[in-house]
Design a protein around this motif. Structure first.
Motif, PDB file in Angstrom:
ATOM      1  N   PHE A   1      67.204 -60.701 -30.670  1.00  0.00           N
ATOM      2  CA  PHE A   1      68.420 -61.194 -30.022  1.00  0.00           C
ATOM      3  C   PHE A   1      69.117 -62.146 -30.997  1.00  0.00           C
ATOM      4  CE2 PHE A   1      70.894 -64.044 -27.332  1.00  0.00           C
ATOM      5  CZ  PHE A   1      71.456 -63.177 -26.402  1.00  0.00           C
ATOM      6  N   VAL A   2      70.252 -61.699 -31.509  1.00  0.00           N
ATOM      7  CA  VAL A   2      71.012 -62.503 -32.466  1.00  0.00           C
ATOM      8  C   VAL A   2      72.036 -63.306 -31.672  1.00  0.00           C
ATOM      9  CG1 VAL A   2      72.340 -62.492 -34.593  1.00  0.00           C
ATOM     10  CG2 VAL A   2      70.669 -60.678 -34.164  1.00  0.00           C
TER      11      VAL A   2
ATOM     12  N   LYS B   1      56.696 -53.863 -37.682  1.00  0.00           N
ATOM     13  CA  LYS B   1      57.428 -53.682 -36.435  1.00  0.00           C
ATOM     14  C   LYS B   1      58.783 -53.026 -36.702  1.00  0.00           C
ATOM     15  CE  LYS B   1      54.260 -55.903 -34.144  1.00  0.00           C
ATOM     16  NZ  LYS B   1      53.354 -55.189 -33.202  1.00  0.00           N
ATOM     17  N   THR B   2      59.147 -52.120 -35.824  1.00  0.00           N
ATOM     18  CA  THR B   2      60.518 -51.632 -35.847  1.00  0.00           C
ATOM     19  C   THR B   2      61.365 -52.575 -35.004  1.00  0.00           C
ATOM     20  OG1 THR B   2      60.046 -50.148 -33.989  1.00  0.00           O
ATOM     21  CG2 THR B   2      59.863 -49.233 -36.212  1.00  0.00           C
ATOM     22  N   VAL B   3      62.614 -52.744 -35.414  1.00  0.00           N
ATOM     23  CA  VAL B   3      63.434 -53.815 -34.854  1.00  0.00           C
ATOM     24  C   VAL B   3      64.758 -53.257 -34.362  1.00  0.00           C
ATOM     25  CG1 VAL B   3      64.510 -56.049 -35.312  1.00  0.00           C
ATOM     26  CG2 VAL B   3      62.398 -55.427 -36.498  1.00  0.00           C
ATOM     27  N   GLU B   4      65.115 -53.662 -33.159  1.00  0.00           N
ATOM     28  CA  GLU B   4      66.415 -53.336 -32.586  1.00  0.00           C
ATOM     29  C   GLU B   4      67.181 -54.631 -32.361  1.00  0.00           C
ATOM     30  OE1 GLU B   4      67.949 -52.188 -28.129  1.00  0.00           O
ATOM     31  OE2 GLU B   4      66.164 -51.144 -28.912  1.00  0.00           O
ATOM     32  N   CYS B   5      68.397 -54.684 -32.787  1.00  0.00           N
ATOM     33  CA  CYS B   5      69.197 -55.895 -32.616  1.00  0.00           C
ATOM     34  C   CYS B   5      70.029 -55.829 -31.348  1.00  0.00           C
ATOM     35  CB  CYS B   5      70.133 -56.101 -33.808  1.00  0.00           C
ATOM     36  SG  CYS B   5      69.317 -56.828 -35.222  1.00  0.00           S
ATOM     37  N   SER B   6      70.139 -56.981 -30.706  1.00  0.00           N
ATOM     38  CA  SER B   6      71.035 -57.125 -29.562  1.00  0.00           C
ATOM     39  C   SER B   6      71.866 -58.373 -29.811  1.00  0.00           C
ATOM     40  CB  SER B   6      70.238 -57.283 -28.260  1.00  0.00           C
ATOM     41  OG  SER B   6      71.098 -57.490 -27.168  1.00  0.00           O
ATOM     42  N   ALA B   7      73.191 -58.207 -29.816  1.00  0.00           N
ATOM     43  CA  ALA B   7      74.037 -59.339 -30.189  1.00  0.00           C
ATOM     44  C   ALA B   7      75.314 -59.441 -29.376  1.00  0.00           C
ATOM     45  CB  ALA B   7      74.394 -59.227 -31.673  1.00  0.00           C
ATOM     46  N   GLU B   8      75.415 -58.682 -28.329  1.00  0.00           N
ATOM     47  CA  GLU B   8      76.680 -58.664 -27.608  1.00  0.00           C
ATOM     48  C   GLU B   8      76.709 -59.623 -26.413  1.00  0.00           C
ATOM     49  OE1 GLU B   8      79.055 -57.114 -29.079  1.00  0.00           O
ATOM     50  OE2 GLU B   8      77.576 -56.453 -30.541  1.00  0.00           O
TER      51      GLU B   8
ATOM     52  N   ARG C   1      74.973 -69.249 -38.933  1.00  0.00           N
ATOM     53  CA  ARG C   1      73.861 -69.003 -39.859  1.00  0.00           C
ATOM     54  C   ARG C   1      73.506 -67.509 -39.874  1.00  0.00           C
ATOM     55  NH1 ARG C   1      69.144 -73.469 -39.602  1.00  0.00           N
ATOM     56  NH2 ARG C   1      68.880 -72.851 -37.433  1.00  0.00           N
ATOM     57  N   PRO C   2      74.418 -66.674 -40.278  1.00  0.00           N
ATOM     58  CA  PRO C   2      74.178 -65.222 -40.192  1.00  0.00           C
ATOM     59  C   PRO C   2      73.014 -64.745 -41.046  1.00  0.00           C
ATOM     60  CG  PRO C   2      76.143 -65.682 -41.501  1.00  0.00           C
ATOM     61  CD  PRO C   2      75.751 -66.970 -40.850  1.00  0.00           C
ATOM     62  N   ASP C   3      72.731 -65.431 -42.158  1.00  0.00           N
ATOM     63  CA  ASP C   3      71.639 -64.997 -43.024  1.00  0.00           C
ATOM     64  C   ASP C   3      70.298 -64.993 -42.302  1.00  0.00           C
ATOM     65  OD1 ASP C   3      73.391 -64.700 -45.083  1.00  0.00           O
ATOM     66  OD2 ASP C   3      72.846 -66.551 -46.120  1.00  0.00           O
ATOM     67  N   VAL C   4      70.180 -65.826 -41.281  1.00  0.00           N
ATOM     68  CA  VAL C   4      68.911 -65.922 -40.551  1.00  0.00           C
ATOM     69  C   VAL C   4      68.582 -64.583 -39.887  1.00  0.00           C
ATOM     70  CG1 VAL C   4      67.734 -67.047 -38.631  1.00  0.00           C
ATOM     71  CG2 VAL C   4      69.112 -68.397 -40.220  1.00  0.00           C
ATOM     72  N   ALA C   5      69.583 -63.862 -39.423  1.00  0.00           N
ATOM     73  CA  ALA C   5      69.341 -62.579 -38.755  1.00  0.00           C
ATOM     74  C   ALA C   5      68.643 -61.611 -39.693  1.00  0.00           C
ATOM     75  CB  ALA C   5      70.657 -61.997 -38.253  1.00  0.00           C
TER      76      ALA C   5
ATOM     77  N   GLU D   1      67.626 -68.727 -32.191  1.00  0.00           N
ATOM     78  CA  GLU D   1      67.986 -70.107 -31.899  1.00  0.00           C
ATOM     79  C   GLU D   1      67.094 -70.627 -30.766  1.00  0.00           C
ATOM     80  OE1 GLU D   1      69.251 -73.754 -31.261  1.00  0.00           O
ATOM     81  OE2 GLU D   1      69.986 -72.607 -32.987  1.00  0.00           O
ATOM     82  N   PRO D   2      66.291 -71.672 -31.003  1.00  0.00           N
ATOM     83  CA  PRO D   2      65.347 -72.128 -29.976  1.00  0.00           C
ATOM     84  C   PRO D   2      66.006 -72.502 -28.651  1.00  0.00           C
ATOM     85  CG  PRO D   2      64.827 -73.131 -32.091  1.00  0.00           C
ATOM     86  CD  PRO D   2      66.134 -72.414 -32.271  1.00  0.00           C
ATOM     87  N   SER D   3      67.183 -73.128 -28.701  1.00  0.00           N
ATOM     88  CA  SER D   3      67.814 -73.526 -27.451  1.00  0.00           C
ATOM     89  C   SER D   3      68.246 -72.308 -26.645  1.00  0.00           C
ATOM     90  CB  SER D   3      69.009 -74.443 -27.718  1.00  0.00           C
ATOM     91  OG  SER D   3      69.943 -73.817 -28.575  1.00  0.00           O
ATOM     92  N   CYS D   4      68.683 -71.250 -27.336  1.00  0.00           N
ATOM     93  CA  CYS D   4      69.045 -70.018 -26.636  1.00  0.00           C
ATOM     94  C   CYS D   4      67.800 -69.348 -26.055  1.00  0.00           C
ATOM     95  CB  CYS D   4      69.761 -69.058 -27.574  1.00  0.00           C
ATOM     96  SG  CYS D   4      71.350 -69.689 -28.171  1.00  0.00           S
ATOM     97  N   ALA D   5      66.717 -69.374 -26.816  1.00  0.00           N
ATOM     98  CA  ALA D   5      65.462 -68.816 -26.307  1.00  0.00           C
ATOM     99  C   ALA D   5      65.008 -69.565 -25.060  1.00  0.00           C
ATOM    100  CB  ALA D   5      64.381 -68.888 -27.394  1.00  0.00           C
ATOM    101  N   ALA D   6      65.142 -70.890 -25.091  1.00  0.00           N
ATOM    102  CA  ALA D   6      64.744 -71.698 -23.935  1.00  0.00           C
ATOM    103  C   ALA D   6      65.622 -71.384 -22.727  1.00  0.00           C
ATOM    104  CB  ALA D   6      64.818 -73.175 -24.289  1.00  0.00           C
ATOM    105  N   ALA D   7      66.908 -71.202 -22.959  1.00  0.00           N
ATOM    106  CA  ALA D   7      67.810 -70.880 -21.849  1.00  0.00           C
ATOM    107  C   ALA D   7      67.446 -69.542 -21.223  1.00  0.00           C
ATOM    108  CB  ALA D   7      69.255 -70.866 -22.339  1.00  0.00           C
ATOM    109  N   LEU D   8      67.109 -68.574 -22.057  1.00  0.00           N
ATOM    110  CA  LEU D   8      66.754 -67.262 -21.527  1.00  0.00           C
ATOM    111  C   LEU D   8      65.385 -67.269 -20.854  1.00  0.00           C
ATOM    112  CD1 LEU D   8      68.075 -65.036 -24.449  1.00  0.00           C
ATOM    113  CD2 LEU D   8      69.080 -65.311 -22.170  1.00  0.00           C
ATOM    114  N   ARG D   9      64.487 -68.095 -21.327  1.00  0.00           N
ATOM    115  CA  ARG D   9      63.159 -68.171 -20.703  1.00  0.00           C
ATOM    116  C   ARG D   9      63.212 -68.937 -19.382  1.00  0.00           C
ATOM    117  NH1 ARG D   9      57.676 -68.534 -22.073  1.00  0.00           N
ATOM    118  NH2 ARG D   9      58.042 -66.698 -23.364  1.00  0.00           N
TER     119      ARG D   9
END
Length: 980
Positions: free
Chosen positions: A740-741, A765-772, A749-753, A811-819
């Motif tokens: 999840f980008v 691992k195979t990876v699928e991006c979700s960014a919308e 910080r696009p380079d992080v993706a 982004e940890p804060s986004c991860a926390a919001a989703l969790r």
């Protein structure tokens, strides 16, 4: 009737430069302590000097206003609240005047925090001396409070009570006269003060006569067990005890004189210590082994039960409790000395002896310091953890710290458990097993008249029980409002008369903390939950208690009321060290800015009280919440699980409904929307913001002009950092991992993706991006919850794909919001499914390493050390050790964590009115850590807020996201980049 005064009555004090606060919000903050009680004061005063205290005492005496002395406000007996003036010593009157290593003494103000004194003594003595009393609240309790309650602590088996370490007390009487009580008498503090000399002589004569009149009672009824704290300690006035006036006043709960300073004794600190952790089937079995353990002269014998452990693990993660052997109740035994080998041998002898007894299920030595700290934290947080259990139930003090002789403890606990069963109560039992002092929190229903009557009847029966076992109603926390009315069950009428005479000698007008020990009100008077309206507070967050278990089950208690009432006043948010909570309080030292202070104001809002009114429109509540950084640390650091960030969001959502919001709520709160525009013309935006026009734009947007603004990136920049193989992998079927980008990564910080994708791929691992989709974090933190809910509903729909694939959020804060926030704002099955799949990137790395993966390091080996700014939201939602666990798992041995809020906390640090506080917060951990690092050493900052604060504090410092640190594309000469 409550005492009411107009603020004009205090004009003379204010004119004298004394800080007097009569604001409704302030009165709410000080209407509570850590007990079941609520009593609104008429004023709160913050003395800066003894002269201020003298002036206040004289004013109160002239006006007939009661005075209540208060330190950290952690009293569980209700002896730090009162209807008159509350004197808060902790804010200013908190100096350590001297530490005399040769004499092993220290002279300190009443407001000095116990752990601060211990820290300073250790530093001065190179760790060879300490101040012994160490109650679990020592990181926020004051010397004055410890003296008031005769506090003990975990190591009281070795060191006894505070009274054993007090050499002299500097006092201000109710008439505003300064006296000094010593171990051999009473004297004027200033011998040139004729009034003080006269009063000292008069009091001395009265105290000697009191002792002479009650020799028999003092000798037969007082000092019978080590933890007999109830009542006044008048046996110290006996001739055989040297007419020790100082010790007679310890434990008097501020009812006789105002303690402004103390001279205390210091004790040697053993240089070797070992913790033994013992498991039992229940607390009674554990208590039966206490006499055996005491024969080995331990420094501490502390105990907990399984309910506390389960709650700690539920709130802070399974790894928050380490080192416990099998069992349902546990003892911690501290063995100490000067020779580590001898200490270890003594520990093995004790374990062998306990195995022979046959009651211990398992036992082990715990030499690892991290494990020891983990275990002690469970014990020290017991009061808060037991207040709101993992099961969803709640328990309350009321019969909090009775004590018996240790050899009688097992029999007492058996009878006590039978008594609980008779009243259909359950309780969480923990405490000082070695001293026979048990802390118990019980499932009283304090919200109903029937439940309060049961509490009254039970405590009376429990008092009779403990007296039958030769014990004391109070063994540590004092009598206060909880137990003073029960003292006649423990003491004879003659002794009760002596207590009243003692009080009258010191305080003839009965103005000092009235209602404690002498002339108490009924135990059930002034209970905080009495007559609290049970109205339905409409909320966006689903705050339903876990499982609806406990005393509130089926009662229809409003979830928001239940949530804000979870604060029971333990006050860990007032600690000056350890954990992350509460950064704003640590910056200001004002109760208003503590998690507890905010919760108390919210509780009064729910009450519709005379101190805080107007409900969701309350200006007092808005003011209390203004400096909350929404760091979320309280949701994990608070033993009771108070989540002030959520309550703030909820309140702001209602407060600003139909109102114009602060401009920053639009500029920063709507940031993801603006990023869609800036992504279309990033170079132009960066050019404008770096010009003088950028300063004007910042001002108009409510953004500080003192902070460096981030540079924006093109909307497609993050995609260009990805591996070309991404689309091919995704086309072969569902990928192993969803990356999840988030908005912050895409925009800043696009380079992080790309780095994250390569790390995941390197692990096979195979990876699928979700960014919308957007997690709605900025709308949540500014209390714009309808928008946040809509965005989160879209997230749930986009990510709930019928698989259980991990969703890795950068982004940890986004991860926390989703969790955490997603299932609370969108209480649907889809949201819950998505929430369970969320991983922070650090958590994902830990899982990969557990599966056998290791990164390929530039130069062939992992860095020797890494410095990390722990992100508050990751800390609180995913565990305090999330980053350290990930780095350790990939082979980095030395991890230095700047554990503490960075100060930016999303939009907070960018708002012009909060910039200065933001920088003050940074000085708590991050700024000192940066100053200690070599200039070339990078810092790990997974959070964008943390990254920006590092750039503000140290513009030349390089920062990495964990993904960039582990990126297999790195070489020894190529550093990760996060700027265009």
């Amino acid at each position: 009737m409550p005492l009411t005064l107009t603020s004009d009555r205090f004009r003379s004090l204010r004119d004298g430069g004394i800080e007097v606060d009569t604001a409704p919000r302030r009165l709410s903050e000080y209407s509570y302590d850590a007990s079941n009680y609520r009593v609104a004061p008429v004023a709160v005063i913050f003395p800066r000097s003894v002269a201020d205290v003298v002036a206040v005492a004289r004013f109160a005496s002239e006006q007939g206003i009661p005075l209540v002395s208060r330190g950290g406000g952690t009293s569980m007996a209700g002896n730090a609240v009162g209807a008159g003036i509350v004197l808060d010593f902790s804010r200013y009157l908190n100096s350590i005047h001297s530490i005399d290593l040769a004499a092993r003494t220290a002279v300190v103000d009443a407001g000095v925090i116990l752990s601060t004194l211990q820290r300073e003594v250790a530093a001065s003595s190179n760790g060879t001396l300490t101040f012994a009393p160490d109650p679990s609240s020592r990181t926020r309790a004051t010397i004055g409070g410890a003296i008031g309650n005769d506090a003990c602590g975990n190591h009281s088996v070795r060191h006894g009570r505070t009274s054993d370490h007090v050499l002299a007390l500097d006092l201000v009487t109710t008439a505003g006269i300064r006296l000094t009580a010593t171990r051999t008498g009473l004297q004027a503090t200033d011998q040139a003060d004729a009034a003080a000399v006269t009063l000292a002589s008069t009091l001395t004569a009265g105290l000697r006569q009191l002792a002479a009149d009650h020799l028999t009672e003092f000798r037969l009824e007082l000092g019978q067990i080590a933890r007999q704290v109830s009542g006044y300690h008048l046996s110290h006035l006996l001739p055989e005890h040297g007419f020790d006036v100082a010790r007679s006043l310890v434990g008097s709960e501020g009812t006789c004189a105002i303690v402004v300073a103390a001279t205390v004794q210091l004790v040697p600190q053993p240089q070797a210590a070992l913790l033994l952790s013992l498991g039992y089937d229940d607390v009674v079995d554990a208590a039966r082994d206490v006499p055996t353990i005491l024969a080995f002269s331990p420094a501490a014998i502390e105990g907990i039960d399984e309910a506390i452990v389960q709650t700690m693990q539920a709130r802070r993660g399974l790894d928050s409790v380490q080192g416990l052997p099998a069992g349902k109740a546990w003892l911690y035994i501290d063995i100490d000395g000067d020779d580590p080998v001898a200490v270890a041998a003594e520990g093995e002898k004790l374990l062998a002896r306990l195995r022979e007894n046959g009651r211990m299920r398992a036992g082990r030595a715990v030499p690892d310091l991290a494990e020891r700290a983990s275990l002690w934290r469970v014990r020290e947080d017991g009061a808060g953890l037991s207040a709101r259990l993992a099961s969803g139930g709640e328990s309350w003090p009321g019969w909090e710290d009775s004590a018996v002789a240790p050899e009688n403890l097992a029999a007492y606990l058996e009878d006590f458990r039978n008594l609980m069963a008779q009243f259909d109560l359950t309780g969480v039992i923990y405490g000082h097993f070695g001293a026979g002092c048990m802390h118990v929190r019980l499932t009283f229903d304090l919200r109903s008249a029937e439940g309060r009557q049961i509490m009254d009847d039970f405590t009376r029966a429990a008092a009779e029980l403990v007296v039958r076992h030769g014990g004391s109603i109070s063994g540590e926390h004092g009598d206060g409002r909880s137990r003073s009315a029960l003292l006649p069950l423990m003491y004879s009428p003659a002794m009760m008369g002596a207590f009243a005479q003692f009080k009258a000698l010191w305080d003839p007008n009965q103005l000092l903390n009235p209602g404690s020990i002498v002339a108490p009100e009924p135990t059930v008077e002034h209970l905080a939950l009495t007559d609290v309206p049970n109205r339905a507070w409409r909320t966006s967050f689903d705050l339903t208690p876990v499982g609806q278990h406990g005393s509130e089950a089926g009662s229809g208690l409003d979830p928001f009321s239940h949530a804000v009432q979870s604060c029971v006043g333990i006050g860990r948010c007032r600690s000056d060290a350890g954990g992350v909570m509460c950064p704003s309080y640590r910056a200001t030292g004002d109760e208003k800015d503590s998690t507890r202070g905010r919760a108390r104001v919210l509780q009064d809002m729910i009450r519709g009280s005379d101190t805080v009114q107007a409900g969701w429109r309350s200006e007092d509540v808005r003011e209390a919440l203004d400096l909350c950084l929404s760091c979320k640390a309280c949701s994990s650091d608070c033993p009771a699980g108070v989540d002030m960030a959520t309550y703030k969001s909820e309140f702001f959502d209602h407060y600003y409904e139909g109102r114009l919001r602060p401009i920053s709520h639009y500029s920063l709160g709507w940031l993801p929307r603006w990023l869609k525009l800036t992504g279309l013309m990033a170079p132009l935006v960066n050019l404008v913001l770096s010009s003088p026009l950028g300063t004007l734009i910042a001002r108009l947007g409510g953004v500080t002009t003192k902070r460096r603004l981030p540079r924006f990136h093109a909307a497609s920049a993050w995609r260009r950092t990805l591996s070309p193989s991404l689309s091919r992998q995704a086309s072969t079927g569902p990928a192993d991992v969803v990356l999840f980008v988030d908005t912050f990564t895409r925009g800043f910080r696009p380079d992080v993706a790309g780095s994250a994708q390569r790390v995941l791929q390197s692990a096979g691992k195979t990876v699928e991006c979700s960014a919308e989709a957007c997690c709605g974090l900025t709308w949540i933190s500014t209390g714009q919850l309808s928008t946040a809910r809509r965005l989160l509903t879209n997230v749930a729909a986009a990510l709930d794909d019928g698989t259980d694939r991990p969703i890795v959020v950068l982004e940890p804060s986004c991860a926390a919001a989703l969790r955490k926030d997603l299932p609370e704002l969108v209480p649907t099955a889809a949201a819950r499914r998505v929430s369970k799949r969320i991983r922070s990137f650090a958590g994902a790395v830990t899982e990969l390493a557990a599966g056998g993966w290791q990164p390929t390091w530039a130069g062939g080996q992992a860095p020797n050390s890494v410095t990390v700014q722990a992100h508050c939201h990751e800390y609180s939602v995913f565990g305090a050790n999330a980053q350290k666990a990930a780095l350790t798992a990939v082979g980095i041995r030395d991890v230095l964590e700047a554990t503490g809020c960075c100060g930016v906390a999303g939009n907070f640090g960018f708002e012009k009115d909060h910039y200065e506080l933001s920088m003050t917060v940074a000085e708590q951990a991050l700024a000192p850590a940066l100053r200690a690092l070599p200039p070339q050493q990078a810092v790990l900052t997974d959070g964008f807020s943390c990254h920006m604060q590092v750039q503000q504090l140290d513009p030349n410092r390089q920062t990495h996201h964990l993904a960039q640190l582990l990126d297999p594309a790195r070489t020894a000469s190529t550093q990760p980049k996060d700027t265009p």
